[in-house]
Each structure stands twice: as structure tokens, then as C-alpha cells.
Design a protein around this motif. Sequence first.
Motif, PDB file in Angstrom:
ATOM      1  N   LEU A  96      -7.598  20.986  -0.682  1.00 39.22           N
ATOM      2  CA  LEU A  96      -6.188  20.923  -1.035  1.00 39.22           C
ATOM      3  C   LEU A  96      -5.612  19.527  -0.831  1.00 39.22           C
ATOM      4  O   LEU A  96      -4.869  19.032  -1.678  1.00 39.22           O
ATOM      5  CB  LEU A  96      -5.393  21.943  -0.212  1.00 39.22           C
ATOM      6  CG  LEU A  96      -3.894  21.989  -0.505  1.00 39.22           C
ATOM      7  CD1 LEU A  96      -3.627  22.419  -1.933  1.00 39.22           C
ATOM      8  CD2 LEU A  96      -3.172  22.911   0.481  1.00 39.22           C
ATOM      9  N   SER A  97      -5.917  18.897   0.282  1.00 39.75           N
ATOM     10  CA  SER A  97      -5.361  17.579   0.574  1.00 39.75           C
ATOM     11  C   SER A  97      -5.712  16.572  -0.518  1.00 39.75           C
ATOM     12  O   SER A  97      -4.854  15.786  -0.954  1.00 39.75           O
ATOM     13  CB  SER A  97      -5.871  17.090   1.932  1.00 39.75           C
ATOM     14  OG  SER A  97      -7.293  17.086   1.960  1.00 39.75           O
ATOM     15  N   ALA A  98      -6.941  16.585  -0.961  1.00 43.11           N
ATOM     16  CA  ALA A  98      -7.360  15.665  -2.021  1.00 43.11           C
ATOM     17  C   ALA A  98      -6.794  16.092  -3.368  1.00 43.11           C
ATOM     18  O   ALA A  98      -6.417  15.256  -4.197  1.00 43.11           O
ATOM     19  CB  ALA A  98      -8.886  15.610  -2.088  1.00 43.11           C
ATOM     20  N   TRP A  99      -6.684  17.389  -3.584  1.00 37.66           N
ATOM     21  CA  TRP A  99      -6.189  17.911  -4.865  1.00 37.66           C
ATOM     22  C   TRP A  99      -4.740  17.486  -5.116  1.00 37.66           C
ATOM     23  O   TRP A  99      -4.387  17.066  -6.225  1.00 37.66           O
ATOM     24  CB  TRP A  99      -6.298  19.427  -4.857  1.00 37.66           C
ATOM     25  CG  TRP A  99      -5.922  20.105  -6.145  1.00 37.66           C
ATOM     26  CD1 TRP A  99      -4.708  20.622  -6.479  1.00 37.66           C
ATOM     27  CD2 TRP A  99      -6.769  20.317  -7.273  1.00 37.66           C
ATOM     28  NE1 TRP A  99      -4.738  21.151  -7.740  1.00 37.66           N
ATOM     29  CE2 TRP A  99      -6.004  20.973  -8.252  1.00 37.66           C
ATOM     30  CE3 TRP A  99      -8.092  20.024  -7.544  1.00 37.66           C
ATOM     31  CZ2 TRP A  99      -6.526  21.341  -9.494  1.00 37.66           C
ATOM     32  CZ3 TRP A  99      -8.631  20.391  -8.775  1.00 37.66           C
ATOM     33  CH2 TRP A  99      -7.844  21.045  -9.727  1.00 37.66           C
ATOM     34  N   SER A 105       3.280  18.685  -9.331  1.00 38.76           N
ATOM     35  CA  SER A 105       3.859  20.021  -9.427  1.00 38.76           C
ATOM     36  C   SER A 105       3.921  20.466 -10.899  1.00 38.76           C
ATOM     37  O   SER A 105       4.291  19.681 -11.783  1.00 38.76           O
ATOM     38  CB  SER A 105       5.267  20.022  -8.831  1.00 38.76           C
ATOM     39  OG  SER A 105       5.863  21.292  -8.950  1.00 38.76           O
ATOM     40  N   GLY A 106       3.556  21.697 -11.149  1.00 39.52           N
ATOM     41  CA  GLY A 106       3.556  22.221 -12.511  1.00 39.52           C
ATOM     42  C   GLY A 106       2.220  22.053 -13.220  1.00 39.52           C
ATOM     43  O   GLY A 106       2.015  22.589 -14.314  1.00 39.52           O
ATOM     44  N   ASP A 107       1.310  21.313 -12.584  1.00 39.45           N
ATOM     45  CA  ASP A 107      -0.005  21.082 -13.193  1.00 39.45           C
ATOM     46  C   ASP A 107      -0.837  22.364 -13.166  1.00 39.45           C
ATOM     47  O   ASP A 107      -0.799  23.134 -12.202  1.00 39.45           O
ATOM     48  CB  ASP A 107      -0.724  19.977 -12.423  1.00 39.45           C
ATOM     49  CG  ASP A 107      -2.108  19.712 -12.980  1.00 39.45           C
ATOM     50  OD1 ASP A 107      -2.201  19.005 -13.994  1.00 39.45           O
ATOM     51  OD2 ASP A 107      -3.092  20.224 -12.400  1.00 39.45           O
ATOM     52  N   ARG A 108      -1.569  22.578 -14.232  1.00 33.69           N
ATOM     53  CA  ARG A 108      -2.502  23.705 -14.318  1.00 33.69           C
ATOM     54  C   ARG A 108      -3.852  23.140 -14.754  1.00 33.69           C
ATOM     55  O   ARG A 108      -3.997  22.690 -15.885  1.00 33.69           O
ATOM     56  CB  ARG A 108      -1.987  24.759 -15.307  1.00 33.69           C
ATOM     57  CG  ARG A 108      -0.827  25.580 -14.738  1.00 33.69           C
ATOM     58  CD  ARG A 108      -0.042  26.281 -15.829  1.00 33.69           C
ATOM     59  NE  ARG A 108       0.977  27.154 -15.258  1.00 33.69           N
ATOM     60  CZ  ARG A 108       2.123  26.753 -14.741  1.00 33.69           C
ATOM     61  NH1 ARG A 108       2.422  25.450 -14.708  1.00 33.69           N
ATOM     62  NH2 ARG A 108       2.997  27.625 -14.249  1.00 33.69           N
ATOM     63  N   ASN A 124       2.330  23.555  -7.228  1.00 37.25           N
ATOM     64  CA  ASN A 124       3.790  23.631  -7.147  1.00 37.25           C
ATOM     65  C   ASN A 124       4.320  22.538  -6.219  1.00 37.25           C
ATOM     66  O   ASN A 124       3.567  21.660  -5.789  1.00 37.25           O
ATOM     67  CB  ASN A 124       4.250  25.021  -6.692  1.00 37.25           C
ATOM     68  CG  ASN A 124       3.662  25.419  -5.345  1.00 37.25           C
ATOM     69  OD1 ASN A 124       3.358  24.558  -4.503  1.00 37.25           O
ATOM     70  ND2 ASN A 124       3.494  26.717  -5.137  1.00 37.25           N
ATOM     71  N   ASP A 125       5.601  22.585  -5.896  1.00 37.40           N
ATOM     72  CA  ASP A 125       6.215  21.515  -5.093  1.00 37.40           C
ATOM     73  C   ASP A 125       5.648  21.428  -3.677  1.00 37.40           C
ATOM     74  O   ASP A 125       5.615  20.349  -3.071  1.00 37.40           O
ATOM     75  CB  ASP A 125       7.733  21.727  -5.009  1.00 37.40           C
ATOM     76  CG  ASP A 125       8.410  21.556  -6.364  1.00 37.40           C
ATOM     77  OD1 ASP A 125       7.842  20.825  -7.205  1.00 37.40           O
ATOM     78  OD2 ASP A 125       9.480  22.163  -6.587  1.00 37.40           O
ATOM     79  N   SER A 126       5.191  22.547  -3.128  1.00 35.19           N
ATOM     80  CA  SER A 126       4.727  22.559  -1.743  1.00 35.19           C
ATOM     81  C   SER A 126       3.204  22.642  -1.607  1.00 35.19           C
ATOM     82  O   SER A 126       2.681  22.588  -0.492  1.00 35.19           O
ATOM     83  CB  SER A 126       5.358  23.752  -0.987  1.00 35.19           C
ATOM     84  OG  SER A 126       5.032  24.972  -1.625  1.00 35.19           O
TER      85      SER A 126
END
Length: 208
Positions: A96-99, A105-108, A124-126
Motif C-alpha cells: 500500500l505505501s508504495a502503491w 485518488s479515483g485511480d482504478r 481513494n483520498d485515504s
Amino acid sequence: MLTSVQIQKPVVASQFARKGARISRTSRVIRAASIAAEDVPTPEKRGLMNLLLLGAIGAPAAGMAGPFALFFVPKGSGGGSGGQAARDAAGNEVKLSAWLKEHKSGDRTLVQGLKGDATYLVTNDSGIENYGINAVCTHLGCVVPWNAAENKFMCPCHGSQYNFQGKVVRGPAPLSLALAHADIVDDVVTFSPWTEQDFRTGLDPWWK
């Protein structure tokens, strides 16, 4: 007299030759009939031979039928058993940290999910949403791309469309895209089966 004797000899020889041929053919027919009668299998023997033949043919046929049938079955359509780490295109676990350093935010973006299915990880934002969206179209199994301009998943194969959460909004696809839980375990994005109600439709998940 000499002339008549010379004429009669071939005639007599020809007659004996024809008679001999008939006798020979008759004896061969009799012998063949006799052998065939002796070799005719009983009903029990015929049943045994049929079973042996069926076994000899059936085993290889069954062995070939399995892989052949499996050739036409899709690899997966959502769901699975237990948690499974999400993996990127290179086969590495998604951290997650690298991702979040590379995805806004909003990326799929597609990752490898349950059963190896292509699955969208939603940022998302968080961090990330608590669900992944299976990318396999519910019509005929094409991988559905995300169209950011339209804010939809739009299948290029037959025109099916899904909203930003994967809910079907246009056919011919009959069902929404499958879901999977997305959790973080020691910074690794992990997918697990979604077995409860589909929050997008209020229905039980069809992919269970």
C-alpha cells in the motif's frame, strides 16, 4: 487314329481339371464353414469382449475429454477461498505505501486478484476502497477497461457498461462485476471472498 488320340487328350484333361477345381473349392468352403462355426464366441464371451473394448476406448477418451472441456471453461469469475495477496503486472505483492505514491485518488488499476482474475484496485483520498472490482465481463468474459473520461467500465467486445463501482448499467451483460474484499495486512493489499450482500444491488452475490 493318331490324330483322334491327340485331339481327345486335352479334352479329358480339361474335364478333370474342372472337376478337381470344383472339388477343391467345395472342400475349402466346408473347411471354412467348419472353422467359423467353431470360432463363433458364446454370448458370455461376446459380453466380455465388449466390456474389454469399452474399457480400452473409454479410459483414453475420458483422459482427453477432461482437458478438452476445461479448455472452454473461464479461469475464474470472482470469489475464492481465504485471503490472497494482490500482485502487480510483474508478479510482486502490492504494498500500500508504495502503491499510494504512484496512484492518485479515483485511480482504478488492474492487479491480480482471487483465482488470478484481473481485479481493479480502487484508490481513494485515504488509501484504497475496501473492495476490489473483478474485471471479467459478465457477458462473455472479456476484460473490461476503465474509461476515466466516461467514469465507467466499458466493455469493447459487445458494449456492456458498468458504473464506477462495477454495477451493470447497460447490456448485454446480465450482471454486475464481481466484488472481493480488499484489506491491508502488514502493508500488503490482500483480497478475500465477498460473500455477503452486494451493496450496489441489495442482492446476494451471484458469484458465490
